[in-house]
Design an enzyme around this catalytic site. Structure first.
Site, mmCIF file in Angstrom:
data_model
loop_
_atom_site.group_PDB
_atom_site.id
_atom_site.type_symbol
_atom_site.label_atom_id
_atom_site.label_comp_id
_atom_site.label_asym_id
_atom_site.label_seq_id
_atom_site.Cartn_x
_atom_site.Cartn_y
_atom_site.Cartn_z
ATOM 1 N N HIS A 144 1.004 -0.931 -0.112
ATOM 2 C CA HIS A 144 0.118 0.145 -0.012
ATOM 3 C C HIS A 144 0.655 0.905 -0.149
ATOM 4 O O HIS A 144 1.791 2.157 0.743
ATOM 5 C CB HIS A 144 -0.887 0.361 0.980
ATOM 6 C CG HIS A 144 -2.185 -0.232 1.108
ATOM 7 N ND1 HIS A 144 -2.131 -2.018 1.135
ATOM 8 C CD2 HIS A 144 -3.661 -0.482 1.081
ATOM 9 C CE1 HIS A 144 -3.247 -2.616 1.524
ATOM 10 N NE2 HIS A 144 -4.517 -2.023 0.906
ATOM 11 N N ASN A 174 8.080 -4.075 3.599
ATOM 12 C CA ASN A 174 7.084 -3.934 3.739
ATOM 13 C C ASN A 174 6.116 -3.972 4.737
ATOM 14 O O ASN A 174 4.882 -3.306 5.865
ATOM 15 C CB ASN A 174 6.405 -3.883 2.808
ATOM 16 C CG ASN A 174 3.785 -4.308 3.176
ATOM 17 O OD1 ASN A 174 3.884 -2.985 2.527
ATOM 18 N ND2 ASN A 174 3.514 -5.294 2.639
#
Length: 362
Positions: A144, A174
């Site tokens: 994201h 991440n």
């Protein structure tokens, strides 16, 4: 003397007749149906319309989007407005070039339980679209850029799982480093009670870039540029994305340094002086103290800041976001696609209500 027969019929029956009662009851039931069964669809309509006007610009500092100064970045790039964030999507990399969001204490006070719903962005033309299969068994996470935890409602949460908001991100980056930076950014908002404008995205700086799937380019690094208007604090988190099994070290740099790397003017409304100032941004949420200002780090005298953006170009880009309503490509195609989605949703809701009404009247 003959007594008149007393009319014991229900007043509603007198007023409407038997069929009229059915119609009335049907209308009442239809209203209940629309509230109960159709609530989610009505919310979808509301959320779709909420991103189709100038409210889209609220995600930008002073309503001015980041600008692609480097001419090559404009090729097959599409402005996209989502619930809670905006994207400049690249059909070349099949990732965003930047994702912008405005975080406020009120927005982050809404706690939405996470519901994963990764999906392909059908508003992007198929030849430029990232696919779920591109990421499968690639060794990279669907990272994201505007994080799920920043989202204030379910519509925004769903949008955040669009692949138009994702880049291939190394797992250690991440799941560990980037997660901590996202938490630190939110902590600035919630603990210090101040707004933060955020622009997040990938950096493609290697001479030879790796791809996954059908041409999704893996970034060499990911960045998060932030600006705090209340305190004038500015700076950039920069994390290497080439290390697969090792957590990268995070660099804190000036906005000018990032502009030189990427060819993007991230905050066109800031002066060059403001973008050269660099602050000691917190790397973890625990480093954020409610009553302690973020310390000054240094002045960047070496980096080449992005050129100023002409007023007509800013107005044109603003118009693209306002008129596209979240769709991509030419304005006419964007508006048509958004209208078609809304028409289909309304049609589906009406058909379901009519079917329910017919069952009542039988």
């Amino acid at each position: 003397m003959v007594k008149k027969k007393r009319n014991s019929a229900n007043p509603l029956s007198q007023l409407f007749g038997q069929n009229g009662i059915k119609v009335l009851l049907g209308l009442v039931a239809t209203g209940s149906f629309a509230i109960a069964f159709g609530q989610e669809k009505i919310q979808q309509l509301v959320s779709m319309s909420s991103t189709s006007n100038s409210a889209c610009l609220d995600q930008f500092y002073r309503e001015v989007p980041p600008y692609l100064v480097r001419e090559s970045l404009h090729k097959n790039s599409f402005p996209m407005c989502f619930n809670g964030f905006n994207v400049m999507y690249s059909g070349i990399s099949k990732t965003p070039l930047w994702v912008a969001e405005a975080l406020t204490p009120t927005r982050l006070s809404q706690k939405i339980p996470r519901e994963d719903n990764f999906h392909e962005e059908t508003r992007v033309p198929s030849e430029y679209r990232a696919l779920l299969s591109d990421y499968k068994s690639s060794g990279y996470d669907r990272g994201h850029m505007a994080p799920n935890a920043d989202m204030p409602n379910k519509a925004a949460q769903l949008d955040s799982f669009s692949l138009a908001n994702m880049v291939p991100q190394a797992p250690k980056n991440n799941q560990q480093v980037w997660r901590e930076l996202e938490e630190a950014t939110r902590a600035i908002v919630t603990k210090q009670k101040q707004d933060v404008y955020v622009v997040t995205g990938p950096v493609y700086s290697a001479k030879k870039l790796k791809t996954i799937g059908q041409g999704v380019i893996v970034p060499t690094a990911t960045y998060k540029a932030i600006y705090l208007p209340k305190k004038g604090v500015a700076g950039v988190y920069y994390a290497d994305n080439t290390l697969r099994d090792t957590a990268p070290t995070v660099k804190v740099m000036s906005i000018c340094a990032l502009e030189e790397l990427t060819g993007i003017n991230f905050f066109p409304e800031l002066t060059e002086d403001q973008k050269r100032n660099t602050y000691r941004l917190p790397l973890k949420a625990t480093q954020v103290k409610a009553n302690q200002d973020i310390a000054y780090l240094h002045w960047d005298a070496e980096s080449q800041c992005a050129a100023d953006v002409a007023e007509d170009k800013i107005l044109s880009l603003q118009k693209d976001f306002k008129s596209s309503g979240g769709s991509v490509g030419e304005t006419s195609m964007a508006s048509s696609g958004n209208d078609n989605n809304q028409d289909a949703l309304v049609k589906q809701l009406i058909e379901e209500i009519l079917q329910y009404l017919l069952q009542i009247l039988k």
